[in-house]
Design an enzyme around this catalytic site. Structure first.
Site, PDB file in Angstrom:
ATOM      1  N   LYS A 112       7.848 160.368  79.492  1.00 26.61           N
ATOM      2  CA  LYS A 112       7.639 158.930  79.636  1.00 26.61           C
ATOM      3  C   LYS A 112       6.650 158.412  78.593  1.00 26.61           C
ATOM      4  O   LYS A 112       5.623 159.039  78.332  1.00 26.61           O
ATOM      5  CB  LYS A 112       7.119 158.647  81.047  1.00 26.61           C
ATOM      6  CG  LYS A 112       6.944 157.177  81.403  1.00 26.61           C
ATOM      7  CD  LYS A 112       6.499 157.039  82.848  1.00 26.61           C
ATOM      8  CE  LYS A 112       6.359 155.605  83.299  1.00 26.61           C
ATOM      9  NZ  LYS A 112       5.989 155.497  84.731  1.00 26.61           N
TER      10      LYS A 112
ATOM     11  N   SER B  61       8.653 152.501  87.068  1.00 27.81           N
ATOM     12  CA  SER B  61       8.580 152.262  85.639  1.00 27.81           C
ATOM     13  C   SER B  61       9.041 153.453  84.795  1.00 27.81           C
ATOM     14  O   SER B  61       9.013 153.388  83.562  1.00 27.81           O
ATOM     15  CB  SER B  61       7.119 151.930  85.269  1.00 27.81           C
ATOM     16  OG  SER B  61       6.237 153.004  85.625  1.00 27.81           O
TER      17      SER B  61
ATOM     18  N   SER C 197       7.075 154.793  91.036  1.00 28.24           N
ATOM     19  CA  SER C 197       7.655 154.737  89.701  1.00 28.24           C
ATOM     20  C   SER C 197       8.464 155.961  89.290  1.00 28.24           C
ATOM     21  O   SER C 197       9.129 155.930  88.257  1.00 28.24           O
ATOM     22  CB  SER C 197       6.566 154.478  88.658  1.00 28.24           C
ATOM     23  OG  SER C 197       6.122 153.146  88.730  1.00 28.24           O
TER      24      SER C 197
END
Length: 483
Positions: free
Chosen positions: A99, A173, A197
């Protein structure tokens, strides 16, 4: 998308499990270098389709070559240096996407916005640990700006599409990580979870998402974790025992639990943090999972709301903690959504924040007084992922509330620091959430193995079912036209 050197797309093969990749490299059947190159090739293309923020082909090549050298040298079978752990399950030669909130030295880190993009000067600890276990990193993956939303639409950058539900958000996210795994380009991706997330994208894209337990003493809401296509791979990446091993059972055939000889499981489909109608197939999936666990020998009971009606307002605590920390970040060229979050947090004084921290420290005991169970089953989401752009079209305050309505359960496990696991279940495109109360992440994985085959590629199953549903819907429309 930012690309180091250009490479060509070699096509996408069938998805392989992380465990099979590690076994093949360890046995000398494949090289880490070959696998890293294939992963980079598979991640070339439209970032909407791959979830990529930055291709890291040089990093993948260098780290894979180091893995291959260690395998050729019997005296250097274990990684050494910062982050190495002799007792960790090895990820030898496994390509893992990362990420784009986690800096990697020498790699562009956007933090989910072209306006915030910088070349990192250090490498985040979760990435250091990945490399120490023998993983390679073919790419970083798209995230929402500062990881602040439950959907992934980076500022002035491409928004990744949902491979399971085209045109819909992949969640956030850690949405880019979910897309990279769901596309089959990598078997696992690193994400972070500060309010769902990891688990929201997992549920949106038909993946397994594990939020490990984390220590809340320092006030943290977020922790690192992984998205995978199977329970067995989730255990491997989290450095936990494989749930595919047969669990211990008592004389009555019941699965042995950590406290009373078998697990006591709570179930509720009532939202915790918003007043919202839960879509029937998400509700039914949680209830069906509870029935399946009962059939497996666990004791299943309904549980009340986790918080007493007289208060405190626990989601208010979450909101103020999350926005308080955001407001203390250095100012930058943020989007309107992140500016609103920071402005909301700027009115939270240090004394008020300290009071919220005390509330959090006592929250676990208060919930356990109401929930005499080892784990709780809920839906992961209240309804299907909405179209890309749905949330962003709203004013920031309405946007924040709408995200809460979509994800009205998950932040409890960030406030308490307990482990949480999202697993596709029920055959309707829904996922269920197994939240720890008196157990750990390894127990959640073992519990999930009573719901689904721990070795199964759950995303492939979900994709096949989705294709059938779309085909049936198309035939129904055609029949309607014919009539």
């Amino acid at each position: 998308m930012i690309v180091e050197p250009p490479v060509t797309n070699a096509g996408r093969g069938a998805a392989r499990s992380a465990g099979s990749i590690v076994a093949a490299v360890t046995a000398g059947e494949e090289s880490a270098t070959e696998l890293a190159s294939r992963a980079v090739d598979a991640l070339v293309g439209r970032p909407e389709d791959t979830g990529v923020a930055t291709l890291t082909s040089n990093l993948a090549e260098v780290t894979a070559a180091a893995v291959d050298r260690r395998l050729r040298d019997p005296s250097a079978q274990r990684a050494s240096g910062p982050g190495s752990r002799d007792d960790a399950r090895r990820l030898t030669g496994l390509p893992v996407a990362v990420k784009d909130l986690y800096p990697i030295s020498g790699v562009t880190c956007t933090l989910g916005s072209s306006r915030l993009a910088r070349t990192a000067e250090h490498t985040a600890d979760p990435v250091v640990r990945l490399l120490a276990r023998g993983a390679t990193i073919p790419a970083t993956t798209a995230t929402s700006e500062m990881g602040a939303t439950a959907y992934t639409e980076p500022t002035d950058l491409p928004a990744p599409d949902n491979p399971l539900r085209p045109g819909r958000t992949p969640g956030g996210s850690s949405g880019g990580s979910a897309v990279a795994v769901a596309s089959g380009a990598v078997a696992a991706a690193l994400g972070s979870d500060g309010g769902g997330s990891i688990r929201v994208p997992a549920a949106s894209c038909g993946l397994v998402g594990l939020k490990p337990a984390h220590d809340i003493l320092g006030g943290r809401l977020a922790t690192a974790g992984f998205l995978t296509r199977s329970l067995d791979d989730a255990a491997l990446l989290a450095n936990l025992p494989s749930p595919s091993q047969s669990p211990t059972r008592d004389d009555a055939g019941r699965v042995a639990g950590p406290r009373t000889g078998h697990l006591r499981i709570g179930v509720t489909v009532a939202p915790f943090h918003a007043e919202v109608a839960v879509a029937r197939h998400w509700r039914d999936a949680a209830l069906a999972a509870a029935d399946r666990l009962s059939d497996a020998g666990h004791e299943v009971v309904e549980v009340p709301a986790p918080y007493p009606p007289e208060g405190p307002d626990v989601f208010h605590t979450f909101t103020e903690v999350m926005t308080y920390f955001a407001s203390r970040l250095p100012d930058d060229d943020f989007s309107s959504m992140v500016r609103w979050i920071r402005e909301r947090g700027s009115i939270v004084s240090d004394d008020v924040a300290a009071g919220h921290h005390r509330t959090r420290l006592g929250l676990g005991a208060a919930i356990r007084n109401r929930w005499d169970v080892d784990a709780v089953v809920t839906p992961t989401l209240a309804f299907d992922p909405p179209p890309i752009g749905h949330f962003a079209a709203m004013e920031p305050q309405d946007n924040f509330l709408a995200q809460t309505e979509w994800t009205p359960w998950l932040s409890l496990w960030n406030l308490t620091g307990w482990a949480g696991l999202s697993v596709p279940f029920g055959g309707s495109g829904a996922s269920v959430h197994l939240g720890a109360v008196h157990c750990d992440a390894a127990t959640l994985l073992r519990l999930a193995a009573d719901l689904v085959d721990p070795l199964a590629d759950l995303h492939s199953i979900e994709r096949d079912l989705a294709d059938r549903r779309r085909g049936l819907s198309g035939r129904r429309r055609d029949n309607g036209v014919a009539r």
